[in-house]
Design an enzyme around this catalytic site. Structure first.
Site, short mmCIF file in Angstrom:
data_model
loop_
_atom_site.label_atom_id
_atom_site.label_comp_id
_atom_site.label_asym_id
_atom_site.label_seq_id
_atom_site.Cartn_x
_atom_site.Cartn_y
_atom_site.Cartn_z
CD GLU A 281 -0.29 -6.90 7.33
OE1 GLU A 281 0.72 -6.20 7.23
OE2 GLU A 281 -0.22 -8.26 7.14
CD1 TRP B 35 -1.08 7.87 -3.57
CD2 TRP B 35 -1.18 6.81 -5.63
NE1 TRP B 35 -2.47 8.00 -4.09
CE2 TRP B 35 -2.20 7.17 -5.48
CE3 TRP B 35 -0.74 6.11 -6.80
CZ2 TRP B 35 -3.32 7.40 -6.35
CZ3 TRP B 35 -1.57 6.20 -7.91
CH2 TRP B 35 -3.21 6.80 -7.62
CG HIS C 70 2.10 -2.77 8.60
ND1 HIS C 70 2.53 -3.51 7.49
CD2 HIS C 70 2.80 -1.71 8.62
CE1 HIS C 70 2.86 -2.58 6.65
NE2 HIS C 70 3.38 -1.63 7.42
CB SER D 14 -0.10 7.56 6.35
OG SER D 14 1.28 7.40 6.32
CD GLN E 230 3.91 8.21 9.24
OE1 GLN E 230 3.63 9.55 8.59
NE2 GLN E 230 4.00 7.43 8.34
CE LYS F 121 6.62 -0.40 6.53
NZ LYS F 121 5.49 0.41 5.71
#
Length: 248
Positions: A89, A50, A146, A233, A237, A173
């Site tokens: 980010e 989410w 990021h 998003s 992707q 990540k």
């Protein structure tokens, strides 16, 4: 790497990248529409995220809780990640460090999230031991970084992944923007140098140029890849069914 990491009932391990899609609706109605798509494509989805920053009334706690209740009722046992991505980010949220920390604490207190994403750059400004306290409450922590401008040198990327592990992340990540095919290869090299040495890693080379990085987690060592139910998003992707069919 120790015991096998679980997000809910989903195991997270090198060699078996899991597919995640983001709920990024701006309104309750938009999120409800995304949840309908999720039910249609559930067979291709392992994990949901989410993106609270995309919800225009994210600061309204009663409404936020109401939306969370709707999400949980719709997704069953599919594990859910809480992410409030800041503008620094690539996200939509402009907020103080205090408010950011309050959001993380709210997410942890709900007991509804399998994992909470925390931005590495903000960690020094947050209360000491926050990651540890969240983990003690039974929620996993993803420490993320990021870079939407460029792909740093390989060793810099390895250092960023190490910094996430040092911050007591369960998963570390890194997402970066490539400007050449060599940049994509550098991201894969960094992923392989680090992969699962201490904690599982998610690595992404963004944009159309980096799409291959979303497909080869079993090769690069990235334990999770992100697709889209419909709208994306993040740059590069793929739609989740297309992603599932092209992964190797």
């Amino acid at each position: 790497m120790g015991e096998q990491l679980m997000l809910g009932q989903v195991s997270i391990k090198e060699g078996t990248p899991r597919r995640c899609v983001s709920l990024s609706g701006a309104t309750t109605a938009a999120i409800a529409a995304e949840l309908k798509l999720f039910k249609q494509k559930k067979a291709f989805v392992d994990v949901l995220e989410w993106r609270v920053d995309c919800f225009v009334e994210w600061s309204n706690e009663p409404l936020r809780q109401e939306v969370l209740t709707i999400i949980k009722a719709a997704i069953g046992t599919t594990p859910l990640i809480f992410t409030c991505r800041t503008r620094a980010e690539g996200g939509q949220a402009t907020l103080s460090t205090v408010t950011y920390e309050e959001l993380l604490q709210w997410a942890s207190a709900t007991g509804s999230f399998a994992a909470i994403d925390i931005e590495l750059a903000l960690l020094p400004q947050l209360a000491p031991g926050l990651c540890s306290r969240i983990r003690q409450q039974g929620t996993k922590v993803i420490v993320s970084h990021h870079n939407f401008e460029r792909t740093p040198p390989v060793q810099t990327m390895v250092n960023l992944l190490e910094a996430g592990a040092d911050a007591e992340a369960d998963i570390t990540k890194l997402a970066v923007m490539p400007h050449s095919k060599l940049d994509v290869l550098r991201l894969i090299e960094a992923s392989q140098r680090y992969a699962c040495q201490r904690v599982p890693v998610i690595t992404i080379s963004m944009g159309a140029l980096g799409q291959v990085s979303r497909l080869i987690g079993s090769f690069s060592g990235s334990v999770m890849t992100f697709g889209a139910l419909e709208a994306t998003s993040a740059p590069g992707q793929l739609e989740i069914e297309q992603l599932a069919r092209q992964m190797y």
